[in-house]
Design a protein around this motif. Structure first.
Motif, short mmCIF file in Angstrom:
data_model
loop_
_atom_site.label_atom_id
_atom_site.label_comp_id
_atom_site.label_asym_id
_atom_site.label_seq_id
_atom_site.Cartn_x
_atom_site.Cartn_y
_atom_site.Cartn_z
N SER A 200 50.73 34.50 31.95
CA SER A 200 51.98 34.46 32.76
C SER A 200 52.27 35.66 33.53
N ASN A 201 52.95 35.71 34.81
CA ASN A 201 53.51 36.74 35.52
C ASN A 201 52.31 37.81 35.92
N VAL A 202 51.32 37.41 36.80
CA VAL A 202 50.32 38.35 37.20
C VAL A 202 50.71 39.24 38.23
N SER A 203 50.59 40.49 38.24
CA SER A 203 51.20 41.48 39.41
C SER A 203 50.04 42.55 39.58
N THR A 233 40.34 38.41 31.16
CA THR A 233 39.58 38.74 32.18
C THR A 233 40.32 39.22 33.59
N PHE A 234 40.34 40.51 33.88
CA PHE A 234 41.04 40.62 35.19
C PHE A 234 39.97 40.96 36.28
N SER A 235 40.31 40.37 37.32
CA SER A 235 39.46 40.64 38.66
C SER A 235 40.12 41.08 39.86
N TRP A 236 39.50 41.80 40.65
CA TRP A 236 40.31 42.35 42.05
C TRP A 236 39.60 41.64 43.29
N TYR A 237 40.24 41.53 44.27
CA TYR A 237 39.81 40.83 45.42
C TYR A 237 40.38 41.48 46.67
N ARG A 238 39.61 41.65 47.58
CA ARG A 238 40.24 41.94 49.36
C ARG A 238 40.47 40.57 50.05
N GLU A 239 41.64 40.41 50.42
CA GLU A 239 42.00 38.90 51.11
C GLU A 239 41.06 38.64 52.37
N ALA A 240 40.75 39.81 53.15
CA ALA A 240 40.15 39.46 54.02
C ALA A 240 38.50 39.04 53.98
N THR A 241 37.78 39.45 52.84
CA THR A 241 36.59 38.89 52.78
C THR A 241 36.37 37.95 51.36
N SER A 265 38.68 52.31 56.31
CA SER A 265 38.29 50.74 56.47
C SER A 265 38.79 50.03 55.21
N ASP A 266 39.23 50.91 54.25
CA ASP A 266 39.65 50.22 52.82
C ASP A 266 41.41 49.60 53.25
N ALA A 267 42.19 50.04 54.15
CA ALA A 267 43.34 49.50 54.41
C ALA A 267 43.30 47.97 54.52
N GLY A 268 44.22 47.27 53.98
CA GLY A 268 44.26 45.87 54.33
C GLY A 268 45.02 45.21 53.05
N LYS A 269 44.88 43.94 52.82
CA LYS A 269 45.64 43.01 51.73
C LYS A 269 44.73 42.65 50.68
N TYR A 270 45.22 43.01 49.31
CA TYR A 270 44.54 42.77 48.06
C TYR A 270 45.46 41.79 47.04
N TYR A 271 44.57 41.47 46.18
CA TYR A 271 45.21 40.64 44.91
C TYR A 271 44.50 40.69 44.00
N CYS A 272 44.89 40.25 42.71
CA CYS A 272 44.13 40.17 41.49
C CYS A 272 44.31 38.78 40.81
N ARG A 273 43.25 38.64 39.78
CA ARG A 273 43.87 37.32 38.89
C ARG A 273 43.45 37.85 37.46
N ALA A 274 44.10 36.89 36.67
CA ALA A 274 44.03 37.29 35.10
C ALA A 274 43.56 35.69 34.37
N ASP A 275 43.08 35.86 33.32
CA ASP A 275 42.47 34.70 32.74
C ASP A 275 41.82 34.96 31.39
N ASN A 276 42.66 34.17 30.36
CA ASN A 276 42.55 34.25 29.01
C ASN A 276 41.77 33.01 28.33
N GLY A 277 41.15 31.90 29.21
CA GLY A 277 40.79 30.77 28.85
C GLY A 277 41.51 29.73 28.97
N HIS A 278 42.85 29.80 29.28
CA HIS A 278 43.49 28.78 29.45
C HIS A 278 43.71 28.41 31.11
N GLU A 279 44.07 29.32 31.97
CA GLU A 279 44.05 29.17 33.36
C GLU A 279 44.17 30.33 34.02
#
Length: 505
Positions: A200-203, A233-241, A265-279
């Motif tokens: 819960s509450n991923v930031s 499991t933590f993973s990071w993403y760039r929104e543009a790609t 060129s690294d300027a832009g929008k980013y987000y991350c995801r977290a998962d422990n087997g539930h969701e």
């Protein structure tokens, strides 16, 4: 070690044959049974019995030993003998032996049999010694699914597990034994089920030196959750790609992704995801601007004339081609600050200076956007007085006048040359050129000419015309063997003809 219990024995006689046994027996004790009352030479066989069953048979007077008593050794014992003659067959009295429990079967207890994942659990192997044997030392061992936990045997009946994970779910039990390894007892198995808490509450947040992301410096993307257990499991993403920048799996509520050297060129929008087997839970999108340090600026000087003079208004323009705004420009004469100017949106800035004789020297500028100042190269300025300025203007005027005269003369000569050429071509066209045919009679040979492998040129001049240009016809033929062949070739209309113009002398 326990001593052999033969003192205070219970003795019963029956026809002078007696069985002697210890009066008090505990688990692990040694039991010695003695059959007394007969002489060795009078017997052929001595037998010990338990609950009317033979335990052991000897051919002479012997004792019967139980090395380490267990609860199942409790029962009714007696002995019998068979003598050399019939009347020596004897049977002893019956002695009842009860083996007492040294310590109770252990019971496994836990601080929680349904712990929250990631939390600690305390296991305890509980048992109790007999009041008559409180001096006996015990040791303990804990197991999960046939796997030993901790440091195997320990004198402590407790085991602390710092953190329980979902893979720790299973059957647990413990064992207790005396330090002499005589008596070992096992508890019943108990099931422990580890409870997992969903994410819960991923930031997502950034960590950069100075609090701002700067080109060329390190950037850390921190992905964290406020709740969730187990392997996350933590993973990071760039929104543009939408492509993954990295992934980490670990027993923690946060993880970091490091970018060693940030690019523009690294300027832009980013987000991350977290998962422990539930969701899998996604964080909010974070915009990351990248600040660019200024490049080395270029100083440009702009004045009204070709040379700077006293009284002129000199413009100093300073510009850095790269750098995040706002940019502050400072202007210098040698090491003296003349002034400054700001470029809120980037680009360059100017500073105007009314020149005096003292303003001769080297000028430079500096660009600074808070990420490090850059200094331009020095530009020299030479200032002339007012008279010199007027002389320069007069010199420039004379030069422009001479240039105009030269242009006029060149145009006149060009027109004259074109007119003369046109007149000459007209007169040559009106004159007759004469017959350009060859007279075959002019080429006669009295004797055969030798063969020649190369082509020989034959020239025939056209009748002269009173003009500047004489035209001629030239044939290139292979020399024939006879004069008749020459005539044939000359009369052949397909012969090659070459015209050339020759100036008359």
């Amino acid at each position: 070690m326990w001593t052999m219990k033969t003192l205070s024995a219970v003795t019963e006689q029956a026809d002078s044959l007696t069985l002697v046994a210890p009066s008090s027996v505990f688990e692990g004790d040694s039991i010695v049974l003695k059959c007394q009352g007969v002489e060795n030479w009078k017997i052929q066989k001595m037998t010990y019995h338990k609950d009317n069953k033979e335990l052991s048979v000897f051919k002479k007077v012997s004792d019967f030993l139980i090395q380490s008593a267990v609860l199942s050794d409790s029962g009714n014992y007696f002995c019998s003998t068979k003598g050399n003659v019939f009347f020596w067959d004897k049977r002893s009295n019956i002695v009842k032996i009860k083996v007492q429990e040294l310590f109770q079967h252990p019971v496994l207890t836990a601080s929680s049999f349904q712990p929250i994942e990631g939390g600690p659990v305390s296991l305890k192997c509980e048992t109790q010694l007999s009041p008559q044997r409180l001096d006996v030392q015990l040791q303990f061992c804990f197991f999960r699914e046939n796997q030993v936990l901790g440091s195997r045997w320990s004198s402590s009946p407790e085991l602390q597990i710092p953190a329980m994970w979902s893979e720790d779910t299973g059957s647990y039990w413990c064992e207790a034994e005396t330090v002499t390894h005589r008596i070992r007892k096992q508890s019943l198995q108990s099931q422990i089920h580890v409870q997992r808490i969903p994410i819960s509450n991923v930031s997502l947040e950034t960590r950069a030196p100075g609090g701002q992301v700067t080109e060329g410096q390190k950037l850390i993307l921190l992905c964290s959750v406020t709740a969730g257990t187990g392997n996350v499991t933590f993973s990071w993403y760039r929104e543009a790609t939408g492509t993954s920048l990295g992934m980490k799996t670990q027993h923690s509520l946060s993880a970091e992704l490091e970018i060693p050297a940030v690019k523009e060129s690294d300027a832009g929008k980013y987000y991350c995801r977290a998962d422990n087997g539930h969701e899998s839970i996604q964080s909010k999108v974070v915009n990351i601007p990248v600040r660019i340090p200024v490049s080395r600026p270029v100083l440009t000087l702009r004045s009204p004339g070709a040379q700077t003079a006293v009284g002129d208004l000199l413009e100093l323009h300073c510009e850095a081609l790269r750098g995040s705004p706002p940019i502050l420009y400072r202007f210098y004469q040698k090491d003296v600050t003349l002034g400054n100017s700001s470029a809120p949106s980037g680009g360059g800035a100017s500073f105007n200076l009314s020149l005096t004789a003292e303003h001769s020297g080297n000028y430079s500028c500096e660009a600074d956007n808070g990420l490090g100042a850059q200094h331009s190269e020095a530009v020299p300025v030479s200032i002339s007085g007012p008279d010199g300025h007027r002389r320069d203007l007069m010199t420039a005027g004379v030069l422009w006048g001479l240039f105009g005269v030269l242009v006029f003369i060149g145009v006149a000569l060009l027109l004259y040359s074109l007119f003369h050429k046109i007149s000459g071509e007209s007169s040559a066209t009106n004159e007759p050129r004469g017959d350009c045919r060859l007279n075959p009679q002019e080429f006669t040979y009295s004797s055969p000419i030798p063969k020649m492998e190369e082509l020989q040129p034959v020239y025939v001049n056209v009748g002269s015309v009173d003009v500047d240009v004489v035209y001629s016809q030239v044939w290139s033929i292979q020399q024939p063997e006879s004069s008749a062949n020459i005539r044939t070739l000359l009369e052949n209309k397909d012969s090659q003809v070459i015209y050339s113009s020759v100036k008359k002398s």
